[in-house]
Scaffold this motif. Structure first.
Motif, mmCIF file in Angstrom:
data_model
loop_
_atom_site.group_PDB
_atom_site.id
_atom_site.type_symbol
_atom_site.label_atom_id
_atom_site.label_comp_id
_atom_site.label_asym_id
_atom_site.label_seq_id
_atom_site.Cartn_x
_atom_site.Cartn_y
_atom_site.Cartn_z
ATOM 1 N N ILE A 187 0.840 -1.202 0.000
ATOM 2 C CA ILE A 187 0.000 0.000 0.000
ATOM 3 C C ILE A 187 0.874 1.249 0.000
ATOM 4 N N ALA A 188 1.939 1.246 0.785
ATOM 5 C CA ALA A 188 2.839 2.398 0.849
ATOM 6 C C ALA A 188 3.508 2.660 -0.490
ATOM 7 N N ALA A 189 3.768 1.591 -1.250
ATOM 8 C CA ALA A 189 4.412 1.720 -2.561
ATOM 9 C C ALA A 189 3.397 1.932 -3.682
ATOM 10 N N ASP A 190 2.132 2.112 -3.321
ATOM 11 C CA ASP A 190 1.042 2.291 -4.280
ATOM 12 C C ASP A 190 0.865 1.059 -5.167
ATOM 13 N N GLU A 191 1.231 -0.085 -4.643
ATOM 14 C CA GLU A 191 0.999 -1.359 -5.336
ATOM 15 C C GLU A 191 -0.256 -1.992 -4.754
ATOM 16 N N THR A 192 -1.377 -1.283 -4.936
ATOM 17 C CA THR A 192 -2.608 -1.657 -4.247
ATOM 18 C C THR A 192 -3.261 -2.911 -4.822
ATOM 19 N N GLU A 193 -2.989 -3.224 -6.082
ATOM 20 C CA GLU A 193 -3.511 -4.470 -6.639
ATOM 21 C C GLU A 193 -2.838 -5.674 -5.984
ATOM 22 N N HIS A 194 -1.532 -5.563 -5.752
ATOM 23 C CA HIS A 194 -0.820 -6.650 -5.084
ATOM 24 C C HIS A 194 -1.328 -6.814 -3.653
ATOM 25 N N ALA A 195 -1.558 -5.699 -2.957
ATOM 26 C CA ALA A 195 -2.101 -5.769 -1.600
ATOM 27 C C ALA A 195 -3.461 -6.456 -1.602
ATOM 28 N N ALA A 196 -4.287 -6.148 -2.601
ATOM 29 C CA ALA A 196 -5.604 -6.780 -2.699
ATOM 30 C C ALA A 196 -5.479 -8.283 -2.928
ATOM 31 N N ARG A 197 -4.537 -8.690 -3.772
ATOM 32 C CA ARG A 197 -4.356 -10.127 -4.017
ATOM 33 C C ARG A 197 -3.938 -10.850 -2.740
ATOM 34 N N THR B 206 3.335 2.302 24.730
ATOM 35 C CA THR B 206 4.058 1.803 25.903
ATOM 36 C C THR B 206 5.574 1.785 25.720
ATOM 37 N N THR B 207 6.072 2.028 24.506
ATOM 38 C CA THR B 207 7.525 2.040 24.291
ATOM 39 C C THR B 207 7.946 3.355 23.657
ATOM 40 N N SER B 208 9.185 3.735 23.894
ATOM 41 C CA SER B 208 9.656 5.057 23.484
ATOM 42 C C SER B 208 9.834 5.200 21.975
ATOM 43 N N ASP B 209 9.886 4.069 21.241
ATOM 44 C CA ASP B 209 10.122 4.179 19.808
ATOM 45 C C ASP B 209 8.855 4.491 19.022
ATOM 46 N N ILE B 210 7.701 4.463 19.685
ATOM 47 C CA ILE B 210 6.442 4.780 19.012
ATOM 48 C C ILE B 210 6.211 6.287 19.109
ATOM 49 N N PRO B 211 6.009 6.980 17.987
ATOM 50 C CA PRO B 211 5.788 8.430 18.040
ATOM 51 C C PRO B 211 4.598 8.786 18.930
ATOM 52 N N ALA B 212 4.730 9.832 19.699
ATOM 53 C CA ALA B 212 3.646 10.269 20.579
ATOM 54 C C ALA B 212 2.415 10.638 19.758
ATOM 55 N N GLY B 213 1.252 10.234 20.252
ATOM 56 C CA GLY B 213 0.004 10.571 19.576
ATOM 57 C C GLY B 213 -0.125 9.975 18.189
ATOM 58 N N LEU B 214 0.476 8.804 17.972
ATOM 59 C CA LEU B 214 0.513 8.223 16.624
ATOM 60 C C LEU B 214 -0.878 7.991 16.054
ATOM 61 N N LEU B 215 -1.741 7.332 16.809
ATOM 62 C CA LEU B 215 -3.086 7.028 16.296
ATOM 63 C C LEU B 215 -3.908 8.301 16.120
ATOM 64 N N GLN B 216 -3.755 9.237 17.046
ATOM 65 C CA GLN B 216 -4.525 10.484 16.941
ATOM 66 C C GLN B 216 -4.149 11.256 15.685
ATOM 67 N N GLY B 217 -2.910 11.113 15.236
ATOM 68 C CA GLY B 217 -2.461 11.826 14.046
ATOM 69 C C GLY B 217 -2.615 11.059 12.756
ATOM 70 N N THR B 218 -3.242 9.884 12.821
ATOM 71 C CA THR B 218 -3.369 9.042 11.632
ATOM 72 C C THR B 218 -4.714 9.256 10.946
ATOM 73 N N ALA B 219 -4.682 9.425 9.639
ATOM 74 C CA ALA B 219 -5.880 9.489 8.807
ATOM 75 C C ALA B 219 -5.704 8.521 7.648
ATOM 76 N N LEU B 220 -6.792 8.066 7.088
ATOM 77 C CA LEU B 220 -6.707 7.154 5.952
ATOM 78 C C LEU B 220 -6.110 7.876 4.749
ATOM 79 N N PRO B 221 -5.425 7.133 3.874
ATOM 80 C CA PRO B 221 -4.875 7.756 2.662
ATOM 81 C C PRO B 221 -5.993 8.375 1.818
#
Length: 219
Positions: A89-99, A134-149
């Motif tokens: 999905i990140a590479a815009d290969e959405t047909e492959h993701a669907a398969r 719960t771990t420091s490597d996860i960006p703060a507020g990650l889910l709150q800042g996420t929107a669908l493409p």
């Protein structure tokens, strides 16, 4: 050709109840030991319906939790597939993701050991864990800042609900409600889409390729 990206907004799911031969017997065999834990056996007085219903509700909830919580090889296989879906999905290969997602079914096979419940359950669990931060490597507020493409997507209605529930730490425990509302395949598509959107947000926040974030964080 099947594609996760749609030309128009997704239509509301039409939930179809599919009867598989032996499905009721198979489910009952799985639930019977859970009912026994509740003190309910075939000798239990059938006239005590409220007690029976409450025990059945608890047993079904435990059954669904187990079904959507892959462990061992099932988890590692589901994680590998989700990493591929997210990277595609990140590479815009959405047909492959669907398969990849279309290769999933309700039961494991030699060709595809990952099931729809494995993939959806793991994605929902990861989103919940990332939301808890719960771990420091996860960006703060990650889910709150996420929107669908941008654009229209298969599973986008379910994905919006999943992100909202994940922000409250309730996505995994709400899986049965999500399935009733959207249908099993829409939930699997939506969980994968929500996971991909979150990984892309994580990648943007840290300046790391999305495929590298997926490789490190989805497991």
């Amino acid at each position: 050709m099947t594609d996760l990206r749609l030309d128009a907004p997704e239509s509301p799911a039409l939930i179809a109840i599919q009867q598989r031969t032996g499905m009721a017997d198979e489910m009952w065999r799985e639930i019977a030991p859970l009912l026994a834990d509740e003190g309910i056996t075939e000798d239990t007085d059938p006239t005590d319906l409220p007690t029976l219903q409450a025990a059945l509700d608890r047993a079904v909830a435990r059954y669904n939790t187990a079904l959507f919580t892959p462990t061992g090889r099932a988890r590692s296989d589901a994680a590998a597939l989700l990493r591929q879906v997210v990277a595609s999905i990140a590479a815009d290969e959405t047909e492959h993701a669907a398969r990849l997602l279309d290769s999933l079914g309700p039961d494991s096979t030699a060709e595809q050991p990952v099931t729809t419940s494995h993939a959806a359950g793991l994605a929902l669990s990861l989103l919940g864990a990332w939301s808890a931060n719960t771990t420091s490597d996860i960006p703060a507020g990650l889910l709150q800042g996420t929107a669908l493409p941008a654009g229209h997507w298969r599973g986008e209605r379910a994905a919006r609900d999943i992100l909202a529930l994940a922000r409250k730490g309730r996505a995994h425990r709400s899986v049965q409600k999500l399935i009733v509302q959207h249908g099993g395949h829409h939930v699997t598509d939506g969980a994968a889409l929500a996971l991909a959107a979150t990984v892309q947000t994580w990648a943007q926040r840290t300046g790391t390729p999305a495929a590298d974030v997926a490789e490190a964080a989805i497991g």
